[in-house]
Design an enzyme around this catalytic site. Structure first.
Site, PDB file in Angstrom:
ATOM      1  N   PRO A 190       0.827  -1.211   0.000  1.00  0.00           N
ATOM      2  CA  PRO A 190       0.000   0.000   0.000  1.00  0.00           C
ATOM      3  C   PRO A 190       0.860   1.258   0.000  1.00  0.00           C
ATOM      4  CG  PRO A 190      -0.741  -1.561   1.669  1.00  0.00           C
ATOM      5  CD  PRO A 190       0.556  -2.074   1.134  1.00  0.00           C
ATOM      6  N   GLU A 191       0.459   2.221  -0.821  1.00  0.00           N
ATOM      7  CA  GLU A 191       1.151   3.499  -0.873  1.00  0.00           C
ATOM      8  C   GLU A 191       0.187   4.585  -0.395  1.00  0.00           C
ATOM      9  OE1 GLU A 191       3.110   3.884  -4.704  1.00  0.00           O
ATOM     10  OE2 GLU A 191       3.329   1.714  -4.865  1.00  0.00           O
TER      11      GLU A 191
END
Ligand SMILES: [Zn+2]
Length: 275
Positions: free
Chosen positions: A2-3
């Site tokens: 996840p960013e």
């Protein structure tokens, strides 16, 4: 992993469900290495009875503001997810942290690869976490001039520089590749070599790809879910990332995949050249 967009959605979808609730106890912590600070015993002891006042995000950390000055910081890393469940839900064997709320609901930190991390921070700990990270790319302070300053005198290639969380926070492999494609910049260009037009294009591209991903609920490649358990749809809108062998949507050339600083890197050899 996840960013920024995925972590923002994970934080928002978790925070909105539990703000105002009080933590009863840590019901399960079967992977103590998940807790970086304080000790796992202290973590369990200090969390009991804390009320959730609010939430936020810094870089790729989810931040839960608790009473008594504590902040619970959670990092999903490769495969983590945080979901809220009714009292009778059964956590599976990959759920390594279960936090029970006083109203009976439970928060599951599910993580098949066990890279996810938790920290319980006081004000000084939170300040240190903040100081360890660079600019938030969607903040007002992140201007074209600011990006130009960050790139100045840096001989490193632009792709690994974009991944460096101490320079710009929240960008990972997906949005680095997407932003560079959109700005027509080759990932191996030395950062300091970008001219003013390219810096401006990169600035706009970083913000556009992040905002588009936010609008699409983030990108789900394998594991990412928001805290309602829902997938993102931004993976259907990639132009470079994960598109090796497919035609560039701008020029029709074939997107190639190479390795830059040990990370798989996707780009268009026609649109993104080294002068
Ligand atoms: Zn192209």
């Amino acid at each position: 992993m996840p960013e920024l967009p995925e972590v923002q959605h994970a934080a928002d979808s978790l925070g909105v469900q539990i703000v105002g609730a009080r933590i009863a106890c840590v019901e399960r912590l079967d992977w103590p290495r998940m807790v970086e600070t304080p000790s796992p015993d202290e973590f369990i002891r200090l969390l009991a009875g804390r009320r959730v006042h609010g939430w936020g995000r810094r870089a790729k950390w989810i931040l839960l503001d608790l009473d008594s000055g504590w902040t619970l910081a959670l990092h999903l890393r490769m495969s983590g997810s945080l979901t809220v469940h009714p009292a009778d839900a059964e956590p599976d064997k990959h759920t390594h942290l279960v936090i029970r709320l006083e109203d009976g609901r439970r928060i599951f930190f599910h993580d098949t690869r066990k890279f996810g991390r938790a920290r319980l921070l006081d004000a000084a700990g939170l300040a240190a976490l903040d100081a360890a990270h660079g600019d938030e790319p969607l903040s007002e302070a992140f201007t074209i001039e600011r990006l130009a300053n960050l790139l100045r005198n840096r001989k490193r290639a632009i792709k690994p520089l974009l991944l460096d969380q101490s320079v710009i926070a929240g960008i990972g492999n997906i949005y680095a590749d997407e932003a560079l494609w959109r700005a027509r910049i080759h990932p191996l260009r030395p950062a300091a070599d970008l001219n003013a037009d390219e810096v401006a294009a990169l600035h706009e591209s970083i913000r556009m790809v992040l905002q588009q991903a936010l609008a699409n609920g983030g990108s789900t490649l394998r594991d990412y879910r928001n805290s309602y358990g829902a997938r993102g749809t931004n993976q259907d809108h990639f132009n470079a990332y994960d598109r090796e062998g497919q035609p560039c949507s701008r020029c029709g050339a074939t997107i190639v995949k190479t390795v830059v600083a040990q990370r798989g890197t996707h780009y268009c050899p026609e649109c993104q050249t080294i002068p």
